[in-house]
Design a protein around this motif. Sequence first.
Motif, mmCIF file in Angstrom:
data_model
loop_
_atom_site.group_PDB
_atom_site.id
_atom_site.type_symbol
_atom_site.label_atom_id
_atom_site.label_comp_id
_atom_site.label_asym_id
_atom_site.label_seq_id
_atom_site.Cartn_x
_atom_site.Cartn_y
_atom_site.Cartn_z
ATOM 1 N N ASN A 104 0.827 -1.210 0.000
ATOM 2 C CA ASN A 104 0.000 0.000 0.000
ATOM 3 C C ASN A 104 0.862 1.260 0.000
ATOM 4 O O ASN A 104 0.565 2.234 0.673
ATOM 5 N N PHE A 105 1.942 1.211 -0.811
ATOM 6 C CA PHE A 105 2.759 2.393 -1.022
ATOM 7 C C PHE A 105 2.083 3.330 -2.027
ATOM 8 O O PHE A 105 1.134 2.943 -2.718
ATOM 9 N N ARG A 106 2.605 4.542 -2.131
ATOM 10 C CA ARG A 106 2.141 5.439 -3.172
ATOM 11 C C ARG A 106 2.501 4.850 -4.540
ATOM 12 O O ARG A 106 3.579 4.269 -4.698
ATOM 13 N N PRO A 107 1.610 4.924 -5.532
ATOM 14 C CA PRO A 107 1.916 4.365 -6.851
ATOM 15 C C PRO A 107 3.267 4.846 -7.374
ATOM 16 O O PRO A 107 3.620 6.017 -7.248
ATOM 17 N N GLY A 108 4.015 3.909 -7.933
ATOM 18 C CA GLY A 108 5.333 4.209 -8.477
ATOM 19 C C GLY A 108 6.470 3.838 -7.559
ATOM 20 O O GLY A 108 7.622 3.745 -7.995
ATOM 21 N N THR A 109 6.173 3.611 -6.260
ATOM 22 C CA THR A 109 7.239 3.296 -5.308
ATOM 23 C C THR A 109 7.927 1.985 -5.661
ATOM 24 O O THR A 109 9.166 1.913 -5.752
ATOM 25 N N LEU A 110 7.163 0.937 -5.871
ATOM 26 C CA LEU A 110 7.767 -0.348 -6.209
ATOM 27 C C LEU A 110 8.481 -0.293 -7.555
ATOM 28 O O LEU A 110 9.543 -0.904 -7.738
ATOM 29 N N GLU A 111 7.894 0.447 -8.490
ATOM 30 C CA GLU A 111 8.538 0.586 -9.796
ATOM 31 C C GLU A 111 9.918 1.228 -9.637
ATOM 32 O O GLU A 111 10.884 0.843 -10.327
ATOM 33 N N GLY A 112 10.022 2.184 -8.727
ATOM 34 C CA GLY A 112 11.297 2.832 -8.480
ATOM 35 C C GLY A 112 12.336 1.897 -7.875
ATOM 36 O O GLY A 112 13.547 2.156 -7.972
ATOM 37 N N TRP A 113 11.882 0.823 -7.259
ATOM 38 C CA TRP A 113 12.785 -0.176 -6.688
ATOM 39 C C TRP A 113 13.034 -1.342 -7.646
ATOM 40 O O TRP A 113 13.622 -2.356 -7.251
ATOM 41 N N GLY A 114 12.553 -1.204 -8.879
ATOM 42 C CA GLY A 114 12.721 -2.294 -9.831
ATOM 43 C C GLY A 114 11.813 -3.470 -9.571
ATOM 44 O O GLY A 114 12.140 -4.614 -9.911
ATOM 45 N N MET A 115 10.647 -3.205 -8.961
ATOM 46 C CA MET A 115 9.712 -4.283 -8.627
ATOM 47 C C MET A 115 8.309 -3.983 -9.156
ATOM 48 O O MET A 115 7.319 -4.075 -8.434
ATOM 49 N N SER A 116 8.240 -3.573 -10.417
ATOM 50 C CA SER A 116 6.940 -3.420 -11.052
ATOM 51 C C SER A 116 6.292 -4.796 -11.191
ATOM 52 O O SER A 116 6.969 -5.838 -11.086
ATOM 53 N N TYR A 117 4.986 -4.814 -11.446
ATOM 54 C CA TYR A 117 4.343 -6.113 -11.618
ATOM 55 C C TYR A 117 4.924 -6.844 -12.817
ATOM 56 O O TYR A 117 5.101 -8.070 -12.783
ATOM 57 N N GLU A 118 5.239 -6.122 -13.877
ATOM 58 C CA GLU A 118 5.799 -6.767 -15.059
ATOM 59 C C GLU A 118 7.119 -7.463 -14.718
ATOM 60 O O GLU A 118 7.380 -8.598 -15.151
ATOM 61 N N GLN A 119 7.944 -6.787 -13.930
ATOM 62 C CA GLN A 119 9.230 -7.375 -13.547
ATOM 63 C C GLN A 119 9.050 -8.555 -12.598
ATOM 64 O O GLN A 119 9.719 -9.585 -12.729
ATOM 65 N N LEU A 120 8.123 -8.426 -11.647
ATOM 66 C CA LEU A 120 7.914 -9.496 -10.675
ATOM 67 C C LEU A 120 7.202 -10.690 -11.300
ATOM 68 O O LEU A 120 7.530 -11.848 -10.988
ATOM 69 N N SER A 121 6.255 -10.438 -12.177
ATOM 70 C CA SER A 121 5.544 -11.556 -12.793
ATOM 71 C C SER A 121 6.428 -12.309 -13.777
ATOM 72 O O SER A 121 6.174 -13.483 -14.072
ATOM 73 N N ALA A 122 7.480 -11.654 -14.294
ATOM 74 C CA ALA A 122 8.444 -12.373 -15.124
ATOM 75 C C ALA A 122 9.181 -13.420 -14.286
ATOM 76 O O ALA A 122 9.539 -14.496 -14.779
ATOM 77 N N LEU A 123 9.409 -13.100 -12.988
ATOM 78 C CA LEU A 123 10.014 -14.067 -12.079
ATOM 79 C C LEU A 123 9.002 -15.104 -11.605
ATOM 80 O O LEU A 123 9.359 -16.259 -11.346
ATOM 81 N N ASN A 124 7.757 -14.682 -11.471
ATOM 82 C CA ASN A 124 6.718 -15.527 -10.886
ATOM 83 C C ASN A 124 5.392 -15.251 -11.583
ATOM 84 O O ASN A 124 4.611 -14.403 -11.138
ATOM 85 N N PRO A 125 5.119 -15.953 -12.697
ATOM 86 C CA PRO A 125 3.871 -15.692 -13.443
ATOM 87 C C PRO A 125 2.609 -15.951 -12.636
ATOM 88 O O PRO A 125 1.538 -15.457 -12.987
ATOM 89 N N ARG A 126 2.708 -16.717 -11.552
ATOM 90 C CA ARG A 126 1.534 -17.026 -10.735
ATOM 91 C C ARG A 126 1.244 -15.939 -9.701
ATOM 92 O O ARG A 126 0.249 -16.008 -8.981
ATOM 93 N N LEU A 127 2.080 -14.916 -9.641
ATOM 94 C CA LEU A 127 1.961 -13.911 -8.587
ATOM 95 C C LEU A 127 0.679 -13.096 -8.704
ATOM 96 O O LEU A 127 0.342 -12.581 -9.767
ATOM 97 N N ILE A 128 0.002 -12.947 -7.566
ATOM 98 C CA ILE A 128 -1.151 -12.059 -7.439
ATOM 99 C C ILE A 128 -0.698 -10.875 -6.598
ATOM 100 O O ILE A 128 -0.173 -11.053 -5.495
ATOM 101 N N MET A 129 -0.893 -9.670 -7.118
ATOM 102 C CA MET A 129 -0.367 -8.472 -6.473
ATOM 103 C C MET A 129 -1.524 -7.560 -6.075
ATOM 104 O O MET A 129 -2.250 -7.055 -6.935
ATOM 105 N N LEU A 130 -1.721 -7.406 -4.776
ATOM 106 C CA LEU A 130 -2.753 -6.502 -4.267
ATOM 107 C C LEU A 130 -2.117 -5.149 -4.012
ATOM 108 O O LEU A 130 -1.205 -5.030 -3.188
ATOM 109 N N ARG A 131 -2.622 -4.126 -4.701
ATOM 110 C CA ARG A 131 -2.100 -2.773 -4.576
ATOM 111 C C ARG A 131 -3.209 -1.871 -4.037
ATOM 112 O O ARG A 131 -4.229 -1.657 -4.707
ATOM 113 N N ILE A 132 -3.027 -1.362 -2.831
ATOM 114 C CA ILE A 132 -3.998 -0.463 -2.207
ATOM 115 C C ILE A 132 -3.369 0.918 -2.123
ATOM 116 O O ILE A 132 -2.264 1.079 -1.612
ATOM 117 N N SER A 133 -4.069 1.905 -2.647
ATOM 118 C CA SER A 133 -3.546 3.277 -2.627
ATOM 119 C C SER A 133 -4.702 4.249 -2.497
ATOM 120 O O SER A 133 -5.875 3.868 -2.565
#
Length: 405
Positions: A104-133
Amino acid sequence: MSGQPFLPASPAALKGVRVIEMGQLIAGPFAGKTLGEFGAEVIKIEAPGSGDPLRNWRLMKDGTSVWWQVQSRNKRSLALDLRSTEGQDIARRLIAEADVLVENFRPGTLEGWGMSYEQLSALNPRLIMLRISGYGQTGPYRDLPGFGSIGEAMGGLRHLTGEPGRVPVRCGISIGDTLAALHGVIGVLTALYHRDANGGKGQVIDVALHEAVFNVMESLIPEYSTFGAVREAAGSALPGIAPSNAYRCADGYVLIAGNGDSIFKRLMAAIGRDDLADDPALANNAGRVARVDELDRAIEVWSAQRPTEEVLATLVEARVPAGKIYNARDIAEDPHYRARDMILRQATRDGYEVEVPGIVPKLMGTPGTVRSSAPKLGDDTDDILREMGIPDATIAALREKGAIA
């Protein structure tokens, strides 16, 4: 059971589901709490040194908020600096083996750490990502800071709370955050079902605080769209439905919901107003709404002369929905709460026991449980890293750098 530190072990609906919780304070962690109560393994990532600010909110016991004891039960604490390269690498490794990521970070925070959903799902296609903002991951407001109270205002709730013509008031808790969390849990459960039934692919769940509030605003927008009606604050009444209000008694207030047609007749008979019970103009809700002030006065003339317990006893006998307005003491002493295990005695890692809310909803086959108490900051860091196969020497080096604690 209510007299035991933890609920007894039982089959867990979410056993085998691994959740990585990156959120803090209320919305994200409440979602993690709920998933954990039904058997998910929840690894909570906290900043070394400070941890989740909720640890220090409101009333403290032995240096830790008692709220923390509820919000973080059934979780493991990993003290990890997500701003460090090493911390990000560890987080990615954890997420690569997880089912759900809650943030539940401000949008863009994870992207700034190199952990966008696209990047994380490439590692784990089964990943479900709950984003609350505050405002969601898209739209013109996405980058604005948002708390639950702002979501309550934008969602339309705050405009309706309070007395007509007076400053809007909050309901006393962070309801916007909790509503967002519950919507997030619905999304997670739906996504888990879809993933496991349709090929194993995860997805993003985008929950905005104001949208979660707006979703429970009933007929607010249809009434504006159809009639141009802007619903306003109405104090303790339920506008357009009558009679339903808080009524003064000799020693307090009771809520009375006499708005069903047959219930209304029984209520009027119970307060000695058979003339109103038999009035054909009051036989349906539309007629009662037109005369709501008259009905409210009639009820309060009766209730104001009697103590709360007498009023409630009379209405129970008449089968009219009514209730006392509970405070914390009333809840803690109520036998119905106890009978349904809604007050649990929970052990803490500080050595004392505290009474806390039970678990909702109640599943008969796979009920929620409290399996472990809320962790101290970093309690599980070494164990989690060892489970990942990280050697003790590397753990020591990471601690020396401040990447973990």
